[in-house]
Design an enzyme around this catalytic site. Structure first.
Site, PDB file in Angstrom:
ATOM      1  N   CYS A 108       0.864  -1.184   0.000  1.00 56.83           N
ATOM      2  CA  CYS A 108       0.000   0.000   0.000  1.00 56.83           C
ATOM      3  C   CYS A 108       0.899   1.232   0.000  1.00 56.83           C
ATOM      4  O   CYS A 108       1.688   1.442   0.923  1.00 56.83           O
ATOM      5  CB  CYS A 108      -0.924   0.010   1.214  1.00 56.83           C
ATOM      6  SG  CYS A 108      -1.819   1.574   1.365  1.00 56.83           S
ATOM      7  N   HIS A 116      -8.159   8.468   2.491  1.00 59.05           N
ATOM      8  CA  HIS A 116      -7.487   9.768   2.443  1.00 59.05           C
ATOM      9  C   HIS A 116      -8.504  10.878   2.247  1.00 59.05           C
ATOM     10  O   HIS A 116      -9.488  10.709   1.540  1.00 59.05           O
ATOM     11  CB  HIS A 116      -6.426   9.814   1.344  1.00 59.05           C
ATOM     12  CG  HIS A 116      -6.920   9.340   0.005  1.00 59.05           C
ATOM     13  ND1 HIS A 116      -7.044   8.004  -0.301  1.00 59.05           N
ATOM     14  CD2 HIS A 116      -7.335  10.032  -1.077  1.00 59.05           C
ATOM     15  CE1 HIS A 116      -7.512   7.886  -1.536  1.00 59.05           C
ATOM     16  NE2 HIS A 116      -7.708   9.094  -2.027  1.00 59.05           N
TER      17      HIS A 116
HETATM   18  P1  5GP Z   1      -8.328   9.211  -5.016  1.00 57.39           P
HETATM   19  O1  5GP Z   1      -8.638   9.315  -6.478  1.00 57.39           O
HETATM   20  O2  5GP Z   1      -8.073   7.787  -4.586  1.00 57.39           O
HETATM   21  O3  5GP Z   1      -9.331   9.926  -4.153  1.00 57.39           O
HETATM   22  O4  5GP Z   1      -7.006  10.034  -4.790  1.00 57.39           O
HETATM   23  C1  5GP Z   1      -5.733   9.473  -4.879  1.00 57.39           C
HETATM   24  C2  5GP Z   1      -4.774  10.642  -4.889  1.00 57.39           C
HETATM   25  O5  5GP Z   1      -3.506  10.163  -4.532  1.00 57.39           O
HETATM   26  C3  5GP Z   1      -4.645  11.290  -6.265  1.00 57.39           C
HETATM   27  O6  5GP Z   1      -4.941  12.682  -6.145  1.00 57.39           O
HETATM   28  C4  5GP Z   1      -3.193  11.030  -6.647  1.00 57.39           C
HETATM   29  O7  5GP Z   1      -2.629  12.132  -7.335  1.00 57.39           O
HETATM   30  C5  5GP Z   1      -2.534  10.813  -5.306  1.00 57.39           C
HETATM   31  N1  5GP Z   1      -1.395   9.910  -5.317  1.00 57.39           N
HETATM   32  C6  5GP Z   1      -1.338   8.657  -5.880  1.00 57.39           C
HETATM   33  N2  5GP Z   1      -0.145   8.088  -5.658  1.00 57.39           N
HETATM   34  C7  5GP Z   1       0.577   8.990  -4.926  1.00 57.39           C
HETATM   35  C8  5GP Z   1       1.900   8.963  -4.385  1.00 57.39           C
HETATM   36  O8  5GP Z   1       2.654   8.005  -4.522  1.00 57.39           O
HETATM   37  N3  5GP Z   1       2.301  10.062  -3.693  1.00 57.39           N
HETATM   38  C9  5GP Z   1       1.475  11.139  -3.499  1.00 57.39           C
HETATM   39  N4  5GP Z   1       1.979  12.170  -2.803  1.00 57.39           N
HETATM   40  N5  5GP Z   1       0.235  11.204  -4.001  1.00 57.39           N
HETATM   41  C10 5GP Z   1      -0.217  10.126  -4.704  1.00 57.39           C
HETATM   42 ZN    ZN Z   2      -2.394   1.479   3.539  1.00 58.65          ZN
END
Ligand code: 5GP
Ligand code: ZN
Length: 110
Positions: free
Chosen positions: A4, A96
């Site tokens: 993860c 998140h």
């Molecule tokens: P979701 O679409 O799941 O709500 O948001 C996932 C967020 O995580 C996205 O805005 C994406 O840019 C961010 N994200 C994905 N992988 C990484 C990572 O390895 N590092 C950081 N800082 N952000 C990430």
């Molecule tokens: Zn996790």
């Protein structure tokens, strides 16, 4: 949880731009920012999504962290988003909260 990416960030196994940390949470800059300020707040404990936990201490800590982060950055106008489930746009399955700020944010979001 193994493999993860957000657990690895919380455990500092991979570097990130941490903006806040407390006993329960960490906050760091989103890799692909959708606004001038785009910060993610996560629990240190792994829960795949909001559907996956009833832990009130963790849930309260997440919102408290949003307040601490915005206070620290001096932000008064911002949007907080939790995408839950694929159809709602969730791509990373470790809870998140997005904090978005620094540009006009439309409502409804679409
Ligand atoms: P979701 O679409 O799941 O709500 O948001 C996932 C967020 O995580 C996205 O805005 C994406 O840019 C961010 N994200 C994905 N992988 C990484 C990572 O390895 N590092 C950081 N800082 N952000 C990430
Ligand atoms: Zn996790």
């Amino acid at each position: 949880m193994e493999n993860c990416i957000f657990c690895k960030i919380a455990n500092k196994e991979i570097p990130s731009n941490l903006v806040y940390e407390d006993e329960y949470t960490v906050a760091f800059n989103d890799l692909n920012p959708q606004a001038p300020v785009h910060i993610l707040v996560i629990p240190k404990a792994h829960y795949a999504s909001l559907n996956e936990t009833d832990d009130k201490e963790t849930l309260a800590a997440l919102l408290n962290a949003v307040k601490e982060v915005t206070k620290k950055l001096g932000i008064t106008d911002y949007r907080t988003v939790i995408n839950t489930g694929k159809a709602a746009g969730q791509e990373v399955f470790h809870i998140h909260l997005h904090i978005l700020s620094g540009r006009p944010l439309n409502w409804p979001p679409g």
